[in-house]
Design a protein around this motif. Structure first.
Motif, PDB file in Angstrom:
ATOM      1  N   PHE A  94      -6.440  -0.178  -3.494  1.00 29.28           N
ATOM      2  CA  PHE A  94      -6.002   0.698  -2.375  1.00 29.28           C
ATOM      3  C   PHE A  94      -5.277   1.754  -3.133  1.00 29.28           C
ATOM      4  O   PHE A  94      -5.303   3.000  -2.890  1.00 29.28           O
ATOM      5  CB  PHE A  94      -5.158  -0.012  -1.349  1.00 29.28           C
ATOM      6  CG  PHE A  94      -5.752  -0.712  -0.377  1.00 29.28           C
ATOM      7  CD1 PHE A  94      -6.868   0.078   0.487  1.00 29.28           C
ATOM      8  CD2 PHE A  94      -5.603  -1.929  -0.154  1.00 29.28           C
ATOM      9  CE1 PHE A  94      -7.321  -0.837   1.382  1.00 29.28           C
ATOM     10  CE2 PHE A  94      -6.179  -2.854   0.947  1.00 29.28           C
ATOM     11  CZ  PHE A  94      -7.314  -2.086   1.707  1.00 29.28           C
ATOM     12  N   ASP A  95      -4.424   1.415  -4.360  1.00 28.28           N
ATOM     13  CA  ASP A  95      -3.683   2.382  -5.069  1.00 28.28           C
ATOM     14  C   ASP A  95      -4.747   3.324  -5.683  1.00 28.28           C
ATOM     15  O   ASP A  95      -4.722   4.630  -5.855  1.00 28.28           O
ATOM     16  CB  ASP A  95      -2.894   1.777  -6.038  1.00 28.28           C
ATOM     17  CG  ASP A  95      -1.974   2.739  -6.671  1.00 28.28           C
ATOM     18  OD1 ASP A  95      -1.387   3.500  -6.050  1.00 28.28           O
ATOM     19  OD2 ASP A  95      -1.851   2.588  -8.065  1.00 28.28           O
ATOM     20  N   TRP A 125      -0.369   4.796   0.602  1.00 28.25           N
ATOM     21  CA  TRP A 125      -0.867   5.249   2.005  1.00 28.25           C
ATOM     22  C   TRP A 125       0.290   5.166   3.062  1.00 28.25           C
ATOM     23  O   TRP A 125      -0.100   5.722   4.170  1.00 28.25           O
ATOM     24  CB  TRP A 125      -1.931   4.149   2.249  1.00 28.25           C
ATOM     25  CG  TRP A 125      -3.143   4.166   1.390  1.00 28.25           C
ATOM     26  CD1 TRP A 125      -3.495   3.509   0.429  1.00 28.25           C
ATOM     27  CD2 TRP A 125      -4.156   5.427   1.301  1.00 28.25           C
ATOM     28  NE1 TRP A 125      -4.727   3.941  -0.170  1.00 28.25           N
ATOM     29  CE2 TRP A 125      -5.199   5.078   0.401  1.00 28.25           C
ATOM     30  CE3 TRP A 125      -4.187   6.812   2.084  1.00 28.25           C
ATOM     31  CZ2 TRP A 125      -6.233   5.819   0.214  1.00 28.25           C
ATOM     32  CZ3 TRP A 125      -5.269   7.517   1.920  1.00 28.25           C
ATOM     33  CH2 TRP A 125      -6.239   7.047   0.793  1.00 28.25           C
ATOM     34  N   PRO A 165     -10.549   3.277   3.653  1.00 31.56           N
ATOM     35  CA  PRO A 165      -9.494   3.982   2.394  1.00 31.56           C
ATOM     36  C   PRO A 165     -10.702   5.071   2.060  1.00 31.56           C
ATOM     37  O   PRO A 165     -10.304   5.827   1.242  1.00 31.56           O
ATOM     38  CB  PRO A 165      -9.627   2.998   1.490  1.00 31.56           C
ATOM     39  CG  PRO A 165     -10.462   1.667   1.821  1.00 31.56           C
ATOM     40  CD  PRO A 165     -10.543   1.755   3.410  1.00 31.56           C
ATOM     41  N   TRP A 168      -5.107  -4.700  -3.944  1.00 33.42           N
ATOM     42  CA  TRP A 168      -3.949  -3.882  -3.633  1.00 33.42           C
ATOM     43  C   TRP A 168      -4.030  -2.813  -4.831  1.00 33.42           C
ATOM     44  O   TRP A 168      -3.559  -1.791  -4.596  1.00 33.42           O
ATOM     45  CB  TRP A 168      -2.558  -4.666  -3.944  1.00 33.42           C
ATOM     46  CG  TRP A 168      -2.208  -5.862  -2.963  1.00 33.42           C
ATOM     47  CD1 TRP A 168      -2.117  -6.987  -3.269  1.00 33.42           C
ATOM     48  CD2 TRP A 168      -2.446  -5.647  -1.337  1.00 33.42           C
ATOM     49  NE1 TRP A 168      -2.420  -7.667  -1.977  1.00 33.42           N
ATOM     50  CE2 TRP A 168      -2.468  -6.853  -1.117  1.00 33.42           C
ATOM     51  CE3 TRP A 168      -2.716  -4.412  -0.637  1.00 33.42           C
ATOM     52  CZ2 TRP A 168      -2.624  -7.358   0.468  1.00 33.42           C
ATOM     53  CZ3 TRP A 168      -2.789  -4.965   0.708  1.00 33.42           C
ATOM     54  CH2 TRP A 168      -2.668  -6.099   1.394  1.00 33.42           C
ATOM     55  N   MET A 200       0.901  -1.168   0.046  1.00 39.77           N
ATOM     56  CA  MET A 200       0.069  -0.105   0.167  1.00 39.77           C
ATOM     57  C   MET A 200       0.861   1.103   0.138  1.00 39.77           C
ATOM     58  O   MET A 200       0.803   2.252   0.951  1.00 39.77           O
ATOM     59  CB  MET A 200      -0.690   0.173   1.189  1.00 39.77           C
ATOM     60  CG  MET A 200      -1.864  -1.265   1.365  1.00 39.77           C
ATOM     61  SD  MET A 200      -2.931  -1.095   2.875  1.00 39.77           S
ATOM     62  CE  MET A 200      -3.663   0.398   2.749  1.00 39.77           C
ATOM     63  N   TYR A 202      -7.535  -7.855   5.653  1.00 40.15           N
ATOM     64  CA  TYR A 202      -8.590  -6.899   4.888  1.00 40.15           C
ATOM     65  C   TYR A 202      -9.854  -7.610   5.066  1.00 40.15           C
ATOM     66  O   TYR A 202     -10.144  -8.489   5.010  1.00 40.15           O
ATOM     67  CB  TYR A 202      -8.148  -6.294   3.762  1.00 40.15           C
ATOM     68  CG  TYR A 202      -7.845  -7.476   2.826  1.00 40.15           C
ATOM     69  CD1 TYR A 202      -8.810  -7.910   1.938  1.00 40.15           C
ATOM     70  CD2 TYR A 202      -6.597  -8.070   2.659  1.00 40.15           C
ATOM     71  CE1 TYR A 202      -8.623  -8.995   1.296  1.00 40.15           C
ATOM     72  CE2 TYR A 202      -6.466  -9.196   1.736  1.00 40.15           C
ATOM     73  CZ  TYR A 202      -7.261  -9.451   0.999  1.00 40.15           C
ATOM     74  OH  TYR A 202      -7.142 -10.512   0.165  1.00 40.15           O
TER      75      TYR A 202
END
Length: 145
Positions: free
Chosen positions: A134-135, A21, A55, A131, A18, A34
């Motif tokens: 999240f990006d 973040w 998020p 992943w 991540m 998660y």
């Protein structure tokens, strides 16, 4: 529902999985799991503190120090408030009926994202890689600013 709406993944370095973040939440350096809806479970390997990362807000709620991840799971993830507001098993079950179960490293993603006007109704979700999710959410927050 046949499974809990979260998964534990072992200890992965936050700056690797991540990276967008990691600098924003420096106390936490490890991702331990998660939820099916994309909340990340974070750990500070230095202090033993655990937190849950939202998020969409974005932010981390700290839940304190635990010596083992199993303590965090039993005391935090099975807390009625966390079940209701983070894990949302009934909501996840509706999404799962529509989209099917998640593959490893997948989450259900509200489209559009709630902070961009999405409704989070069960029919507004799609599956995607956790992943990448999240990006992409981090990038969308930068555009939203």
């Amino acid at each position: 529902m046949t499974s809990v709406p979260f998964r534990l993944i072992g200890d992965l370095r936050m700056d690797r999985v991540m990276p967008a973040w990691a600098e924003q939440f420096p106390p936490y350096d490890t991702v331990v799991g998660y939820s099916d809806l994309g909340y990340a479970f974070l750990l500070s390997s230095r202090t033993g503190e655990y937190g849950i990362f939202d998020p969409y807000s974005p932010g981390v709620k700290d839940y304190g120090v635990f010596t083992e991840v199993t303590e965090f799971v039993s005391q935090v993830l099975f807390d009625p408030n966390v079940i209701t507001y983070v894990l949302q098993p009934g909501h996840v079950a509706e999404i799962r009926r529509r989209l099917g179960p998640l593959d490893p490293d997948e989450v259900y993603i509200a489209t559009p994202y709630p902070f961009l006007g999405g409704s989070e109704s069960p029919d507004s979700y799609q599956k995607g890689g956790v992943w990448v999710f999240f990006d992409l959410v981090a990038q969308a927050h930068e555009q939203d600013s």
